[in-house]
Design a protein around this motif. Structure first.
Motif, short mmCIF file in Angstrom:
data_model
loop_
_atom_site.label_atom_id
_atom_site.label_comp_id
_atom_site.label_asym_id
_atom_site.label_seq_id
_atom_site.Cartn_x
_atom_site.Cartn_y
_atom_site.Cartn_z
N MET A 138 34.04 125.28 21.07
CA MET A 138 35.09 124.40 20.09
C MET A 138 34.49 124.10 18.48
N THR A 139 35.10 124.32 17.62
CA THR A 139 35.13 124.07 16.63
C THR A 139 36.23 123.97 15.89
N PHE A 140 35.84 122.90 14.41
CA PHE A 140 37.66 122.89 13.88
C PHE A 140 37.03 123.84 12.55
N ASP A 141 39.03 123.79 12.05
CA ASP A 141 38.08 124.48 11.55
C ASP A 141 39.45 124.12 9.64
N PRO A 142 39.31 123.03 8.52
CA PRO A 142 39.91 122.32 8.07
C PRO A 142 40.76 123.52 7.34
N ARG A 143 40.74 124.68 7.17
CA ARG A 143 41.68 125.92 6.36
C ARG A 143 42.45 126.84 7.28
N GLY A 144 42.93 126.36 8.62
CA GLY A 144 43.17 126.73 9.58
C GLY A 144 44.00 126.70 9.68
N ASP A 145 45.37 127.52 10.22
CA ASP A 145 46.87 127.60 10.39
C ASP A 145 47.26 127.14 8.78
N PRO A 146 47.42 127.13 7.82
CA PRO A 146 47.89 127.06 6.79
C PRO A 146 49.48 127.14 6.67
N ASP A 147 50.43 127.20 7.36
CA ASP A 147 51.46 127.53 7.61
C ASP A 147 51.81 126.29 8.52
N GLY A 148 51.29 126.22 9.34
CA GLY A 148 51.68 124.99 10.02
C GLY A 148 52.07 123.75 9.36
N ALA A 149 53.15 123.44 10.50
CA ALA A 149 53.67 121.98 9.98
C ALA A 149 52.84 121.04 9.64
N PRO A 150 53.28 119.90 8.68
CA PRO A 150 52.42 119.14 7.84
C PRO A 150 52.83 118.40 8.68
N ASP A 151 52.71 117.82 10.14
CA ASP A 151 52.52 116.79 10.79
C ASP A 151 51.84 116.12 10.46
N GLY A 152 50.35 115.79 10.25
CA GLY A 152 49.40 114.47 10.25
C GLY A 152 48.23 115.57 11.40
N PHE A 153 48.21 117.33 11.85
CA PHE A 153 47.44 117.44 12.61
C PHE A 153 46.20 119.43 11.69
N PRO A 154 46.39 118.77 10.86
CA PRO A 154 46.21 120.14 9.87
C PRO A 154 44.80 121.13 10.82
N GLY A 155 44.50 122.08 10.31
CA GLY A 155 43.41 123.29 11.01
C GLY A 155 44.20 123.86 12.09
N SER A 156 42.54 124.40 12.57
CA SER A 156 43.08 125.21 13.63
C SER A 156 41.71 125.05 14.43
#
Length: 400
Positions: free
Chosen positions: A1-19
């Motif tokens: 598992m790894t975090f992508d800070p640029r992932g899910d660019p159309d996601g809600a601005p809920d304080g938990f960006p990325g994928s």
């Protein structure tokens, strides 16, 4: 598992960006599931606190499971070990780095590290590569990003950390960590089969060189499991190297089986008595002969067991690892400056899945798995295994 800070660019601005990039069901040997450990990308829903798993928000697929390794790791299917790291380096652009291993070293040895593009429909994998002549058991369990300033000062600019813990101490009696850089000076990938240089940062003595518990993690037990790692940093400038796993903490640990009648009592595999110490007390001394017996009532799952396990974080001071990198101290000398117990935050297999394999109660093994770190927002994501039936749940911790 790894975090992508640029992932899910159309996601809600809920304080938990990325994928998160994740792996699917492990491969199984003998042709049962040869195409397991495929890669997918999922969204990150807002974390919530609940004692009921079904109440939790669920991630959604952003990219479905795909085979991305171009069959370079074919045959590594006996208890596979897979690690991922998203890294957007100025030299290479965004890549997902992968380490691929299995329970036993293949013969002939196989290259273990590679990278691919985050677009899983066109992954364009490069590699795989060896890391010097390092043991397969010490480098194929987890990957982490090393802060570039630290890497430039202490590790020749090697910003990818890789390591593994293999039960029984075959990898070293505690978690291992090496730094490497998987690109050439022009940013291009090395040719497949290359042997990349690596800087040791942490490596305890392996059990194949001694039958004693020496030069080890403090409180070490052979059934320990260290499944994930992250290099934590905070805006005020604090930092720590974290390892996550399930720690053997019982009064006894042994190679053999879970004792169905009295799980706290050793039940060794009698076939190995005399080949190596099959039962030890927590202080590392051998169990008396009266305890080195194979019980009549045991499960079929042979391996290393302890009379108790706890999910834990280990925290190391990067300054200690810097001293290792500079040759001032041995790789087995650093010890954690803190240990955090996580069990009170876990669901701990509420449906009782596969208890003969996993154990139950104090003897539940495989409690947590990989971790991923959102450095910008200070969020640590941790997999709890077998929390939603046979599926994992992702926990999040705020790092301050």
């Amino acid at each position: 598992m790894t975090f992508d800070p640029r992932g899910d660019p159309d996601g809600a601005p809920d304080g938990f960006p990325g994928s998160l990039f994740i792996t699917g069901h492990d491969r199984l040997p003998y042709g049962e599931l040869p195409d397991g450990d495929q890669i997918a990308e999922v969204s990150i829903p807002v974390p919530m606190t609940s004692a009921i798993v079904s109440d939790l928000n669920q991630a959604e697929f952003l990219q479905p499971l795909r085979e991305v390794t171009d069959r370079h790791f074919d045959g590594l299917d006996e208890i596979p070990r897979v690690a991922l790291l998203y890294l957007d380096s100025p030299a290479t652009g965004p890549k997902v780095h992968i380490a691929f291993g299995q329970h036993f070293t293949p013969n002939p040895p196989a290259a273990s590290h590679a990278w691919f593009d985050p677009n899983l429909s066109s992954p364009a994998m490069e590699g795989p590569w060896f890391l010097e002549d390092l043991s397969f058991y010490s480098i194929t369990g987890y990957l982490l990003e090393i802060p570039s300033d630290w890497a430039n000062q202490y590790a020749q600019g090697r910003v990818v950390g890789t390591g593994r813990f293999r039960d029984g101490g075959w990898s070293g009696m505690g978690p291992a960590l090496y730094a490497y850089r998987p690109w050439q000076d022009d940013g291009a990938a090395p040719p497949p089969g290359s042997r990349l240089e690596a800087t040791p940062l942490l490596h305890y003595q392996a059990s194949d060189s001694t039958t004693e518990i020496v030069h080890s993690l403090a409180g070490y037990q052979h059934p320990d499991e260290w499944e994930g790692a992250a290099w934590l940093t905070t805006e005020p400038g604090a930092s720590a190297v974290l390892f996550a796993g399930t720690k053997g903490t019982g009064d006894r640990y042994w190679y053999g089986y879970l004792n169905a009648l009295d799980p706290a009592r050793p039940c060794v595999d009698a076939a190995f008595i005399g080949e190596f110490p099959v039962c030890r007390a927590a202080d590392g001394s051998e169990c008396p002969a009266s305890e080195q017996v194979e019980c009549d009532a045991h499960t079929d799952y042979r391996g290393w067991w302890s009379s108790r396990f706890d999910a834990q974080f280990l925290l190391y001071d990067p300054a200690d690892l810097a001293r290792v990198a500079q040759g001032e101290i041995e790789p087995w000398e650093p010890q954690p400056y803190a240990t955090l117990d996580l069990d009170e935050h876990l669901f701990l297999n509420p449906e009782g899945v596969e208890e003969e394999m996993l154990g139950a109660g104090d003897q539940r093994r495989f409690r947590i798995g990989e971790v991923a770190y959102d450095r910008q927002n200070g969020v640590l994501y941790v997999l709890e295994l077998y929390a939603d039936g046979a599926q994992p749940v992702v926990h999040s911790w705020q790092v301050q």
